[in-house]
Motif scaffolding. Structure first.
Motif, PDB file in Angstrom:
ATOM      1  N   LEU A  32       0.853  -1.186   0.000  1.00 39.11           N
ATOM      2  CA  LEU A  32       0.000   0.000   0.000  1.00 39.11           C
ATOM      3  C   LEU A  32       0.887   1.232   0.000  1.00 39.11           C
ATOM      4  O   LEU A  32       1.955   1.240   0.614  1.00 39.11           O
ATOM      5  CB  LEU A  32      -0.888   0.023   1.243  1.00 39.11           C
ATOM      6  N   TYR A  90      -3.032   3.493  -2.901  1.00 39.92           N
ATOM      7  CA  TYR A  90      -3.199   2.444  -3.913  1.00 39.92           C
ATOM      8  C   TYR A  90      -2.457   1.191  -3.455  1.00 39.92           C
ATOM      9  O   TYR A  90      -1.426   1.288  -2.791  1.00 39.92           O
ATOM     10  CB  TYR A  90      -2.617   2.883  -5.267  1.00 39.92           C
ATOM     11  N   TRP A  91      -2.979   0.045  -3.837  1.00 38.52           N
ATOM     12  CA  TRP A  91      -2.275  -1.216  -3.660  1.00 38.52           C
ATOM     13  C   TRP A  91      -1.529  -1.483  -4.961  1.00 38.52           C
ATOM     14  O   TRP A  91      -2.133  -1.527  -6.032  1.00 38.52           O
ATOM     15  CB  TRP A  91      -3.241  -2.361  -3.371  1.00 38.52           C
ATOM     16  N   GLN A  93      -7.335   2.140  -3.273  1.00 35.07           N
ATOM     17  CA  GLN A  93      -7.915   1.734  -1.990  1.00 35.07           C
ATOM     18  C   GLN A  93      -9.052   2.697  -1.659  1.00 35.07           C
ATOM     19  O   GLN A  93      -8.831   3.895  -1.531  1.00 35.07           O
ATOM     20  CB  GLN A  93      -6.863   1.784  -0.878  1.00 35.07           C
ATOM     21  N   TRP A 111      -1.456   0.311   6.125  1.00 30.78           N
ATOM     22  CA  TRP A 111      -2.890   0.388   6.411  1.00 30.78           C
ATOM     23  C   TRP A 111      -3.091  -0.339   7.734  1.00 30.78           C
ATOM     24  O   TRP A 111      -2.896  -1.548   7.830  1.00 30.78           O
ATOM     25  CB  TRP A 111      -3.680  -0.289   5.299  1.00 30.78           C
TER      26      TRP A 111
END
Length: 164
Positions: free
Chosen positions: A37, A146-147, A161, A59
């Motif tokens: 992430l 964002y992943w 995400q 996260w």
């Protein structure tokens, strides 16, 4: 030294060299897949290739999220219950970026880009569209997490995400 020992010692290196060329080497393992992430800070062109500047983050949920929010100064131990109203905290202590190769064939999924209600469906966009969204300072896309899935330093998948 006895002549027999000397002959044996002299024979070992050529045998090792011969074995090296006659027997196949163990296959090299493919680059390890990694999912992380973080934030896409910018996308630039370098030597004719797209390079995405990625800032890793964590996260966190539950007690771990509350502890991190307290440590970051977003709340106190007295207001612990209000630290993470949606039960998550994104910890980003180090804002250094790493350069990752962004191939045109990268799969890119957005949760909130032209999808109606968030979570309704994932919208697949092109790499060129992502470049436009991330590099436009008037938009918010470079502030979202964002992943990123990579194989070595090559990105294979990007997923926005959703933030409640």
């Amino acid at each position: 030294m006895k002549p027999r020992v000397v002959i044996i010692l002299l024979a070992i290196p050529p045998i090792l060299v011969l074995a090296y060329f006659l027997y196949p080497q163990a296959p090299t393992s493919p680059a390890t897949e990694r999912r992380a992430l973080g934030f896409i800070r910018e996308i630039r062109t370098q030597n004719g290739n797209l390079v995405l500047m990625f800032d890793d983050a964590l996260w966190l949920t539950g007690r771990e999220a509350e502890d991190a929010a307290i440590e970051a100064g977003h709340c106190s131990t007295e207001t612990r219950g209000e630290c993470t109203p949606n039960d998550y905290f994104i910890e980003n202590k180090n804002t250094q970026t790493i350069a990752l190769e962004l191939p045109q064939a990268t799969l890119i999924f957005m949760e909130t880009y032209e999808t109606g209600e968030p979570g309704d469906k994932k919208e697949n966009i092109t790499t060129n569209k992502l470049v436009d969204l991330i590099n436009d300072p008037s938009l918010h896309w470079n502030k979202l997490p964002y992943w990123i899935t990579t194989r070595g330093t090559r990105i294979t998948t990007i997923e926005e995400q959703y933030i409640p």
